[in-house]
Design an enzyme around this catalytic site. Structure first.
Site, PDB file in Angstrom:
ATOM      1  N   CYS A 105      60.020  20.236  48.201  1.00 52.53           N
ATOM      2  CA  CYS A 105      58.615  19.835  48.099  1.00 52.53           C
ATOM      3  C   CYS A 105      57.931  20.165  49.422  1.00 52.53           C
ATOM      4  O   CYS A 105      58.282  19.633  50.470  1.00 52.53           O
ATOM      5  CB  CYS A 105      58.573  18.335  47.801  1.00 52.53           C
ATOM      6  SG  CYS A 105      56.908  17.678  47.696  1.00 52.53           S
ATOM      7  N   CYS A 145      44.986  15.101  54.431  1.00 53.96           N
ATOM      8  CA  CYS A 145      44.263  15.599  53.264  1.00 53.96           C
ATOM      9  C   CYS A 145      42.878  14.972  53.260  1.00 53.96           C
ATOM     10  O   CYS A 145      42.730  13.790  53.567  1.00 53.96           O
ATOM     11  CB  CYS A 145      45.003  15.220  51.975  1.00 53.96           C
ATOM     12  SG  CYS A 145      44.156  15.762  50.471  1.00 53.96           S
ATOM     13  N   CYS A 165      47.168   7.102  47.954  1.00 45.26           N
ATOM     14  CA  CYS A 165      48.020   8.100  48.625  1.00 45.26           C
ATOM     15  C   CYS A 165      48.004   7.914  50.139  1.00 45.26           C
ATOM     16  O   CYS A 165      46.939   7.850  50.759  1.00 45.26           O
ATOM     17  CB  CYS A 165      47.520   9.497  48.256  1.00 45.26           C
ATOM     18  SG  CYS A 165      48.335  10.820  49.145  1.00 45.26           S
ATOM     19  N   CYS A 181      56.635  10.696  46.286  1.00 43.82           N
ATOM     20  CA  CYS A 181      55.243  11.131  46.142  1.00 43.82           C
ATOM     21  C   CYS A 181      54.286  10.140  46.787  1.00 43.82           C
ATOM     22  O   CYS A 181      54.361   8.954  46.530  1.00 43.82           O
ATOM     23  CB  CYS A 181      54.842  11.175  44.674  1.00 43.82           C
ATOM     24  SG  CYS A 181      55.640  12.422  43.749  1.00 43.82           S
ATOM     25  N   GLU A 215      55.911  16.919  56.791  1.00 42.20           N
ATOM     26  CA  GLU A 215      57.183  16.587  56.167  1.00 42.20           C
ATOM     27  C   GLU A 215      57.426  17.454  54.940  1.00 42.20           C
ATOM     28  O   GLU A 215      56.492  17.843  54.242  1.00 42.20           O
ATOM     29  CB  GLU A 215      57.174  15.107  55.765  1.00 42.20           C
ATOM     30  CG  GLU A 215      57.229  14.200  56.986  1.00 42.20           C
ATOM     31  CD  GLU A 215      56.865  12.756  56.704  1.00 42.20           C
ATOM     32  OE1 GLU A 215      57.334  11.898  57.456  1.00 42.20           O
ATOM     33  OE2 GLU A 215      56.128  12.476  55.755  1.00 42.20           O
ATOM     34  N   CYS A 237      42.443  10.149  48.047  1.00 39.28           N
ATOM     35  CA  CYS A 237      42.804   9.359  46.872  1.00 39.28           C
ATOM     36  C   CYS A 237      43.301   7.995  47.337  1.00 39.28           C
ATOM     37  O   CYS A 237      44.034   7.887  48.317  1.00 39.28           O
ATOM     38  CB  CYS A 237      43.881  10.073  46.054  1.00 39.28           C
ATOM     39  SG  CYS A 237      43.345  11.707  45.507  1.00 39.28           S
TER      40      CYS A 237
HETATM   41  N1  SAH Z   1      47.203  17.106  46.581  1.00 39.91           N
HETATM   42  C1  SAH Z   1      47.985  17.481  45.464  1.00 39.91           C
HETATM   43  C2  SAH Z   1      49.453  17.583  45.772  1.00 39.91           C
HETATM   44  C3  SAH Z   1      50.035  16.526  46.666  1.00 39.91           C
HETATM   45  S1  SAH Z   1      50.038  14.880  46.027  1.00 39.91           S
HETATM   46  C4  SAH Z   1      47.731  16.556  44.305  1.00 39.91           C
HETATM   47  O1  SAH Z   1      47.075  15.542  44.486  1.00 39.91           O
HETATM   48  O2  SAH Z   1      48.175  16.881  43.197  1.00 39.91           O
HETATM   49  C5  SAH Z   1      51.402  14.985  44.878  1.00 39.91           C
HETATM   50  C6  SAH Z   1      51.433  13.917  43.803  1.00 39.91           C
HETATM   51  O3  SAH Z   1      51.713  12.641  44.351  1.00 39.91           O
HETATM   52  C7  SAH Z   1      50.121  13.761  43.040  1.00 39.91           C
HETATM   53  O4  SAH Z   1      50.354  13.871  41.668  1.00 39.91           O
HETATM   54  C8  SAH Z   1      49.675  12.363  43.378  1.00 39.91           C
HETATM   55  O5  SAH Z   1      48.953  11.818  42.299  1.00 39.91           O
HETATM   56  C9  SAH Z   1      50.989  11.682  43.634  1.00 39.91           C
HETATM   57  N2  SAH Z   1      50.898  10.467  44.458  1.00 39.91           N
HETATM   58  C10 SAH Z   1      50.121  10.279  45.538  1.00 39.91           C
HETATM   59  N3  SAH Z   1      50.310   9.037  46.041  1.00 39.91           N
HETATM   60  C11 SAH Z   1      51.237   8.435  45.270  1.00 39.91           C
HETATM   61  C12 SAH Z   1      51.892   7.165  45.293  1.00 39.91           C
HETATM   62  N4  SAH Z   1      51.625   6.264  46.239  1.00 39.91           N
HETATM   63  N5  SAH Z   1      52.800   6.882  44.337  1.00 39.91           N
HETATM   64  C13 SAH Z   1      53.124   7.812  43.408  1.00 39.91           C
HETATM   65  N6  SAH Z   1      52.558   9.029  43.346  1.00 39.91           N
HETATM   66  C14 SAH Z   1      51.622   9.342  44.266  1.00 39.91           C
HETATM   67 FE1  SF4 Z   2      45.281  14.553  48.838  1.00 42.19          FE
HETATM   68 FE2  SF4 Z   2      47.023  12.624  48.294  1.00 42.19          FE
HETATM   69 FE3  SF4 Z   2      44.905  12.987  46.718  1.00 42.19          FE
HETATM   70 FE4  SF4 Z   2      46.914  14.789  46.681  1.00 42.19          FE
HETATM   71  S1  SF4 Z   2      47.022  12.647  46.045  1.00 42.19           S
HETATM   72  S2  SF4 Z   2      44.687  15.185  46.786  1.00 42.19           S
HETATM   73  S3  SF4 Z   2      47.512  14.706  48.865  1.00 42.19           S
HETATM   74  S4  SF4 Z   2      44.845  12.366  48.887  1.00 42.19           S
END
Ligand code: SAH
Ligand code: SF4
Length: 346
Positions: free
Chosen positions: A109, A116, A123, A339, A96, A120
């Site tokens: 974006c 991934c 996420c 995000c 996406e 995290c």
């Molecule tokens: N992997 C990279 C880029 C993709 S994630 C990274 O982690 O930076 C992009 C952003 O989305 C990151 O800052 C992450 O902390 C944020 N993010 C992930 N899951 C989220 C959620 N459920 N609510 C708000 N932000 C989120």
């Molecule tokens: Fe991967 Fe999501 Fe963590 Fe970014 S926030 S590193 S996309 S698991």
């Protein structure tokens, strides 16, 4: 990289590679610039369309090369104007991209991986695990594919590598895509308008930043102690906070440039006043700006977004210590385009 019957996908080549390819067909090197203009400037999908190339050259090309493109399989529009594009890849995987309208331009974006590996806890992409890396062409084609859906006068000038995936875990392909994205022969984005967001892969941050004027950097901070961060972001066990921030302090910055720190605010987890105080302490001495992202909820997640008052209090503590801090409201929340809500499902 995915190739077809021994033919090369031209958008996977660096611009130097494109020159070598053209020379291997016994053409003059400057033909590479002409080819690039068609591929990136005009988004050509077929060699026949490239009318200013000599006919003999045009006919040779399809024997040795092919042109990839991504057509959105689905576009969802949010009430706030955000659009989510779903792309179906050659092998059936899905990614996406999210288009964010701003005052006088668009920001796109981009995804850099399918899924991934970093897992995290907050996420949705991380929940899938890593399915595969994207090729450079698949990153570039998100831009070309979205641009083709916009009226010709639209200004798609800004990019953020913040979609699905961790860009620094797909480093070589991301570097190549960035070269095409930034080159005057390629997509012509300014390095000031491209931001790469990372969970903190320290050695690659250092390598990326050793290339001056490369792109702007955003670090997903999300916590203020190692204990807290390791629980939310397993990568913190390998690259702990102190080392990450030391690496940030060494990054050479331009005059007024700042490093962006993203901080996902989760109710009762990392949103207290003490957390905010600690953020100001650990970032001391770094030219930082902070993007507060209230947790975007998605199905199956145990976390919640904090109350608005808690978000504002957190921000005020940062501002009081002179850190520019913005609350980034989840754009496209109603279509799971914000995000951390990208899952690649229809
Ligand atoms: N992997 C990279 C880029 C993709 S994630 C990274 O982690 O930076 C992009 C952003 O989305 C990151 O800052 C992450 O902390 C944020 N993010 C992930 N899951 C989220 C959620 N459920 N609510 C708000 N932000 C989120
Ligand atoms: Fe991967 Fe999501 Fe963590 Fe970014 S926030 S590193 S996309 S698991």
């Amino acid at each position: 990289m995915r190739e077809r019957e021994g033919r090369v996908n031209l958008k996977n080549l660096s611009l130097e590679g494109l020159r070598e390819f053209v020379v291997s067909l016994e053409e003059k090197p400057f033909r590479a610039a002409q080819l690039a203009r068609w591929l990136y400037g005009r988004g050509a999908r077929q060699f026949e369309a490239m009318t200013d190339l000599a006919k003999a050259f045009r006919e040779k090309l399809p024997e040795r090369a092919w042109i990839s493109f991504l057509e959105p399989a689905e576009v969802q529009a949010s009430q706030d104007g955000t659009k989510k594009y779903l792309f179906l890849l050659d092998d059936g995987e899905r990614i996406e991209s999210v288009l964010l309208p701003e005052k006088d331009h668009y920001t796109l974006c981009l995804s850099t991986q399918v899924g991934c590996a970093l897992g995290c806890k907050f996420c949705l992409t991380g929940k899938q695990g890593l399915r595969r890396n994207l090729d450079p062409s698949e990153m570039v084609d998100q831009i070309v594919g979205v641009r083709a859906t916009l009226p010709p006068e639209s200004k798609l000038t800004n990019l953020v590598l913040m979609g699905m995936g961790e860009p620094l875990e797909n480093f070589q392909s991301v570097l190549r895509a960035l070269e095409i994205i930034r080159s005057p022969m390629g997509l012509q984005f300014s390095h000031r308008r491209v931001t790469l967001s990372t969970a903190g892969v320290i050695p690659r941050i250092e390598e990326l930043c050793s290339r001056r004027h490369f792109v702007k950097l955003a670090i997903s901070l999300n916590a203020s102690t190692d204990e807290q961060r390791s629980q939310l972001m397993p990568i913190n066990r390998k690259y702990p906070l102190e080392d990450l921030l030391a690496a940030c302090r060494r990054i050479p910055l331009d005059n007024r440039e700042k490093i962006t720190f993203e901080y996902v605010l989760i109710r009762g987890v990392n949103d207290s006043e003490e957390d905010a105080q600690r953020v100001t302490q650990i970032l001391r001495g770094i030219r930082a700006k902070i993007n507060l992202i209230p947790f975007n909820e998605h199905p199956g997640s145990p976390f919640q977004r904090p109350m608005d008052e808690a978000i504002q209090r957190f921000r005020e503590i940062l501002l009081a210590k002179r850190f520019p801090a913005m609350v980034r409201q989840g754009k496209g929340l109603d279509i799971l385009a914000a995000c951390g809500q990208l899952g690649g499902k229809v």
